[in-house]
Scaffold this motif. Sequence first.
Motif, short mmCIF file in Angstrom:
data_model
loop_
_atom_site.label_atom_id
_atom_site.label_comp_id
_atom_site.label_asym_id
_atom_site.label_seq_id
_atom_site.Cartn_x
_atom_site.Cartn_y
_atom_site.Cartn_z
N TYR A 86 0.84 -1.19 0.00
CA TYR A 86 0.00 0.00 0.00
C TYR A 86 0.88 1.24 0.00
N GLN A 87 0.75 2.04 -1.05
CA GLN A 87 1.46 3.30 -1.16
C GLN A 87 0.62 4.37 -0.49
N VAL A 88 1.04 4.86 0.65
CA VAL A 88 0.30 5.87 1.39
C VAL A 88 0.94 7.22 1.10
N GLY A 89 0.26 8.01 0.31
CA GLY A 89 0.77 9.32 -0.07
C GLY A 89 0.02 10.42 0.67
N VAL A 90 0.75 11.24 1.39
CA VAL A 90 0.15 12.35 2.14
C VAL A 90 0.43 13.63 1.36
N CYS A 91 -0.63 14.32 0.98
CA CYS A 91 -0.44 15.57 0.25
C CYS A 91 0.07 16.64 1.20
N THR A 92 1.18 17.24 0.86
CA THR A 92 1.74 18.32 1.67
C THR A 92 1.91 19.59 0.84
N ASN A 93 1.17 19.67 -0.27
CA ASN A 93 1.14 20.93 -1.01
C ASN A 93 0.40 21.99 -0.19
N THR A 94 0.37 23.21 -0.69
CA THR A 94 0.01 24.37 0.12
C THR A 94 -1.27 24.20 0.93
N LEU A 95 -2.40 23.93 0.26
CA LEU A 95 -3.66 23.89 1.00
C LEU A 95 -3.69 22.73 1.98
N CYS A 96 -3.30 21.55 1.54
CA CYS A 96 -3.30 20.41 2.45
C CYS A 96 -2.34 20.65 3.63
N ALA A 97 -1.21 21.28 3.35
CA ALA A 97 -0.27 21.57 4.43
C ALA A 97 -0.90 22.50 5.45
N VAL A 98 -1.56 23.56 4.97
CA VAL A 98 -2.21 24.51 5.88
C VAL A 98 -3.30 23.82 6.69
N GLY A 100 -3.35 20.76 7.63
CA GLY A 100 -2.85 19.74 8.54
C GLY A 100 -2.08 18.61 7.88
N GLY A 101 -1.80 18.70 6.58
CA GLY A 101 -1.08 17.64 5.90
C GLY A 101 0.31 17.39 6.46
N ASP A 102 1.01 18.48 6.80
CA ASP A 102 2.35 18.32 7.39
C ASP A 102 2.28 17.56 8.71
N ALA A 103 1.28 17.88 9.52
CA ALA A 103 1.12 17.20 10.81
C ALA A 103 0.81 15.72 10.60
N ILE A 104 0.01 15.42 9.60
CA ILE A 104 -0.31 14.02 9.30
C ILE A 104 0.94 13.26 8.90
N PHE A 105 1.73 13.87 8.00
CA PHE A 105 2.93 13.19 7.52
C PHE A 105 3.92 12.96 8.67
N GLU A 106 4.13 13.96 9.49
CA GLU A 106 5.06 13.82 10.61
C GLU A 106 4.57 12.76 11.60
N THR A 107 3.27 12.72 11.84
CA THR A 107 2.72 11.72 12.74
C THR A 107 2.93 10.31 12.20
N LEU A 108 2.69 10.13 10.90
CA LEU A 108 2.85 8.80 10.30
C LEU A 108 4.32 8.39 10.26
N GLN A 109 5.20 9.33 10.02
CA GLN A 109 6.62 9.01 10.07
C GLN A 109 7.01 8.44 11.43
N ALA A 258 -12.84 22.80 9.41
CA ALA A 258 -11.94 22.56 10.53
C ALA A 258 -10.53 23.01 10.19
N PRO A 259 -10.33 24.32 9.97
CA PRO A 259 -8.98 24.78 9.63
C PRO A 259 -8.02 24.59 10.79
N GLN A 260 -6.76 24.38 10.45
CA GLN A 260 -5.73 24.29 11.47
C GLN A 260 -5.36 25.71 11.93
N GLU A 261 -4.67 25.79 13.05
CA GLU A 261 -4.26 27.09 13.55
C GLU A 261 -3.26 27.74 12.60
N THR A 262 -3.45 29.03 12.35
CA THR A 262 -2.55 29.79 11.50
C THR A 262 -2.02 30.98 12.29
#
Length: 279
Positions: A86-98, A100-109, A258-262
Motif C-alpha cells: 500500500y502506497q500511502v501518499g500524504v499531500c503536503t502541497n500548500t492547502l493540504c499543508a495549511v 494539517g497535511g504536514d502534521a499528518i505526515f510527521e505523525t505517520l513518520q 476545521a482549519p488548522q491554527e494559522t
Amino acid sequence: MPQLPAPDYPPEVRARLEADAAEIISRYPGARSALLPLLHLVQSEEGHVTRTGMAFCAQQLGLTTAEVNAVATFYTMYRRKPSGDYQVGVCTNTLCAVMGGDAIFETLQEHLAVGNDETTEDGKVTLEHSECNAACDFAPGVMVNWEFFDNQTPESAVRLVDDLRAGREVEPTRGAPLCTFKETARILAGFPDQREGAVAASGGAGAASLVGLRYAKGENPQPRVVHPRPVSGEPEDDAPAHGTGGQSPSAHPSSHDAPQETSASDPAHPAGPTAEEGE
C-alpha cells in the motif's frame, strides 16, 4: 564497474507478459506510445519497475533501455525500488499543508518509524509525500494506491495505516474499493478491474466539488454540504472510521469546516516580521 545485463523473466512469466504487452500495443497507432502502460504492466509483476522490466519494455517497443529509463525515472507513479503493498501518499502541497497535511505526515513518520519513500519492516506500507491530488476541497488528503481518503486528521491516518497493516478492510472515502499496489498497477496498464462492483463504485466527484457547478446551473445547493469535523477531544460518530475520520461517507467533513491554527489565530506562532522596520 559496468552493470551486467538485466536478467530475463522466467519463460512462463515472459510468455504471459508478452501476451499482455501485445494487447496493450495493439491499442496504439504507434508502438512507442504504449510505453506508459507497459511500465505499469511490468510494475504489476514485481511491485516496482526493475531493470528487467525496463529491458522487457525496450524489447517490445524497439526502444533503447536509456529511452525507457528516461520515462520511468520521470514519473513518480513508477516505483524504482521494492515497496509496500500500500502506497500511502500524504499531500503536503500548500492547502493540504495549511489544513494539517504536514502534521499528518510527521505523525505517520513517527508512528511507522519510516522516512519519506520508505517501507515498513512488514512490507505493507510505503509512506511518501505526494503532490497535489486534485482534492483541495477535501483537504487534507491522503491517497492509498491512488484511492482517496479525504479530510484526514493525524488520528484517522494512524487508524488507516494500522488497519492496512493488520489486513482489516479499508474503504476509501470515494471511488473504487481498495486493492494492492500490484493490482492497481495492472488496472493502470489498461486491463479491466474484474472485482464485482468495483467499476460501478468508482463514482464521480464529491458533493463539495460540485457546489460551484450547481450554482452556475441556477440550482440551490444545500447551505452546508457536509458536517463539521469534531473538535479535538470530542467523541466521534459510531460509524466506521475507515477513510472518513470516524464518520460515515455521507457525513464526512469538508476542509473549510476545521482549519488548522494559522498565524492569525495562533499568537504563539506568528508569521512575518514581529517588529517595526528599523527596530
